[in-house]
Write a protein that holds these residues in place. Structure first.
Motif, short mmCIF file in Angstrom:
data_model
loop_
_atom_site.label_atom_id
_atom_site.label_comp_id
_atom_site.label_asym_id
_atom_site.label_seq_id
_atom_site.Cartn_x
_atom_site.Cartn_y
_atom_site.Cartn_z
N LEU A 1 0.88 -1.30 0.07
CA LEU A 1 0.09 0.10 -0.04
C LEU A 1 0.91 1.08 -0.03
N VAL A 2 1.95 1.41 0.82
CA VAL A 2 2.82 2.37 0.79
C VAL A 2 3.44 2.42 -0.55
N PHE A 3 3.88 1.42 -1.27
CA PHE A 3 4.40 1.50 -2.68
C PHE A 3 3.27 2.30 -3.63
N ALA A 4 2.18 1.75 -3.57
CA ALA A 4 1.11 2.18 -4.37
C ALA A 4 0.78 3.85 -3.80
N ALA A 5 0.94 4.20 -2.96
CA ALA A 5 0.83 5.51 -2.43
C ALA A 5 1.75 6.42 -3.12
N PHE A 6 2.86 5.76 -3.27
CA PHE A 6 3.97 6.78 -3.93
C PHE A 6 4.27 6.50 -5.32
N SER A 7 3.45 5.66 -5.96
CA SER A 7 3.26 5.47 -7.50
C SER A 7 2.04 5.26 -7.94
N PRO A 8 1.30 6.20 -7.80
CA PRO A 8 -0.26 6.52 -8.06
C PRO A 8 -0.59 6.41 -9.64
N GLY A 9 -1.35 5.44 -9.86
CA GLY A 9 -1.85 5.17 -11.38
C GLY A 9 -0.65 4.38 -12.02
N SER A 10 0.40 4.00 -11.63
CA SER A 10 1.29 3.39 -12.21
C SER A 10 0.75 2.03 -12.60
N LEU A 11 1.04 1.61 -13.64
CA LEU A 11 0.79 0.18 -14.27
C LEU A 11 2.05 -0.96 -14.27
N THR A 12 3.10 -0.33 -13.82
CA THR A 12 4.25 -1.28 -13.58
C THR A 12 3.96 -2.15 -12.33
N PRO A 13 4.14 -3.52 -12.61
CA PRO A 13 3.72 -4.41 -11.27
C PRO A 13 4.77 -4.45 -10.39
N LEU A 14 4.76 -4.57 -9.00
CA LEU A 14 5.55 -4.98 -8.01
C LEU A 14 5.46 -6.50 -7.67
N VAL A 15 6.90 -7.04 -7.55
CA VAL A 15 6.69 -8.55 -7.13
C VAL A 15 7.97 -8.62 -6.06
N GLY A 16 7.73 -9.65 -5.14
CA GLY A 16 8.78 -9.98 -4.42
C GLY A 16 8.41 -9.75 -2.77
N ALA A 17 9.10 -10.55 -2.09
CA ALA A 17 8.79 -10.73 -0.68
C ALA A 17 9.74 -9.69 0.25
N SER A 18 10.39 -8.79 -0.62
CA SER A 18 11.48 -7.68 -0.08
C SER A 18 10.40 -6.75 1.17
#
Length: 487
Positions: A207-224
């Motif tokens: 959710l924090v990642f999405a808040a700093f990348s609003p509207g982005s279509l680049t997917p986030l993957v990983g357990a980090s």
């Protein structure tokens, strides 16, 4: 510079099953599910080049990046532009295609501006071919299907993205840190609460990642992100206690001790600094920062309720020397009671010692000897069976047979042994070629009344006597076997 906490060691007598299970899940997802991605991507590239979509999109992509850099203040993308221009100069058509296919924001830009970018004929051809290609291949790639896309947040992708990875290096690095941090946090919280807290840290990190990348279509993957949450929980659990940290700088590494929470702002500061100044590295710095805050925050908010650290965590294992000293003192007291013939007191003392030191067979032997004083009580049979099993486990079949014979003389009349006890003695005595003992065990087994075990034992005796050409004995047990089958 790498800094990780290293205060605990793994207790393999109580393995961190949830941590190991999470590692296995990530590995299996990568091999069995994501393993299909290369074939899909290869098919997509082949079709992309066959349809000559590269000719339409490559010039637009350069212009797109230049605009993002110039007007969008995305200076970190300068390296992307330079790399793509190099690919075009070297005519690396395959890698150009991969770049354009996987840039989801660029694809969205093309959809929104297709009427301005191409003439009607080119636009129609592009739309017909590119959209079909995207639906058939690109959208089925694991990162697109189950990765966390900020523009399309769903609950299931907030969890599923934590088990996807971008390559072997990404996977193995995360598995290493998951193990190094997970076994300690799992030990502190317990398996169930650890699993919930781990997944929740991954959700909050996403959710924090999405808040700093609003509207982005680049997917986030990983357990980090979730693993960063473990780091936050780790230091919050120890609080201001001084713990050991491992650090690695270039080729130099060492340990230092510091208050655990003192490292939290250091880690956070590094992630935030890298987010603003490291450029386009592909690393989700704000996901890491979100995970750190989530882990520390969960322990801070709920550390006195559902995330309370178990009491045994800070006690740690008793030092081996202290265990030996405690055992020696208790054993001396029990032996002194034996010397004074205070048998009930000695029995209670040996039982208390055995509860704390179950792996010391000498205590079982003393309890067995004390139980022999009252062969009419059930405790004698139970301890005889335990002592027989312990002897067999320690590969001492002669001792097991001796205990069995002793029990037959003293305790069998009061509380008979179970059929499987006689059966184990039969097998052991045959291996030792003690045939008289084996025959005696068979007779006891027959009197115990287990027909299945009796038939199997009788067949075994026939085979053993035939093997040794002891025909009279073999014939005797063949007759008994026939009688058993007939009955």
């Amino acid at each position: 510079m790498l800094i990780i906490p290293a205060e605990n060691t793994v207790n393999w007598k109580r393995p961190p099953w949830v941590t190991l299970g999470l590692m296995l899940a990530c590995l299996l997802v990568f091999i069995l599910y994501q393993g299909r991605d290369p074939a899909r991507l290869e098919q997509a590239v082949t079709r992309y080049l066959q349809d000559d979509l590269l000719t339409l999109e490559a010039p637009v992509y350069e212009d797109y990046l230049e605009r993002r850099i110039r007007f969008g203040q995305e200076t970190g993308r300068v390296h992307e532009l330079q790399r793509f221009q190099t690919l075009r100069e070297q005519d690396e058509r395959g890698w150009q295609a991969v770049t354009l296919l996987l840039d989801r924001d660029f694809y969205q830009y093309l959809l929104a501006n297709r009427d301005l970018l191409w003439a009607p004929a080119e636009r129609d051809r592009w739309q017909e071919q590119r959209v079909a290609l995207d639906e058939a291949y690109v959208q089925k790639l694991s990162a697109q299907a189950l990765g966390l896309v900020p523009a399309h947040l769903t609950l299931h992708t907030l969890i599923s993205y934590q088990f996807l990875h971008g390559g072997w290096g990404h996977l193995l690095g995360n598995l290493l840190f998951l193990f190094l941090l997970g076994f300690t946090v799992e030990k502190a919280l317990g398996a169930a609460r650890f699993l919930v807290a781990y997944l929740l840290c991954g959700i909050l990190s996403g959710l924090v990642f999405a808040a700093f990348s609003p509207g982005s279509l680049t997917p986030l993957v990983g357990a980090s992100g979730a693993i960063s949450g473990l780091m936050g929980m780790y230091v919050a659990i120890y609080g201001l206690r001084k713990i050991r940290f491992f650090y690695f700088l270039g080729v130099y590494f060492n340990y230092f001790r510091a208050p655990a929470l003192a490292l939290l702002p250091v880690w956070l500061g590094k992630e935030i600094y890298d987010y603003w100044f490291a450029g386009a590295t592909g690393v989700a710095y704000m996901a890491h920062a979100g995970g750190l805050l989530a882990g520390a925050g969960l322990v801070g908010l709920f550390g006195r309720s559902w995330l309370q650290v178990r009491e045994v965590f800070f006690e740690g294992p008793e030092p081996e020397q202290a265990q030996d000293a405690r055992f020696t003192a208790g054993y001396a007291q029990a032996m002194a009671s034996l010397g004074r013939m205070e048998f009930d007191l000695a029995r209670r003392q040996f039982e208390a010692l055995r509860a704390h030191y179950p792996d010391r067979p000498i205590l079982l032997r003393h309890l067995y000897q004390l139980a022999k004083l009252r062969p009419d009580l059930p405790a004698y049979r139970e301890l005889a069976r335990e002592w027989m099993a312990e002897s067999l486990k320690r590969q001492q079949p002669e001792q097991m047979i001796a205990i069995w014979q002793e029990f037959l003389g003293q305790g069998e009349a009061h509380h008979p042994l179970a059929p499987e006890d006689h059966n184990r003695v039969l097998f052991a005595s045959l291996r030792l070629e003690q045939f008289k003992v084996a025959e005696k065990a068979f007779e006891r087994l027959r009197s115990a009344g287990d027909p299945v075990l009796v038939r199997e034992a009788c067949r075994l005796l026939v085979q053993e006597f035939e093997k040794r050409q002891m025909e009279p004995k073999a014939r005797h047990y063949r007759q008994q076997l026939q009688a058993l089958d007939a009955g």
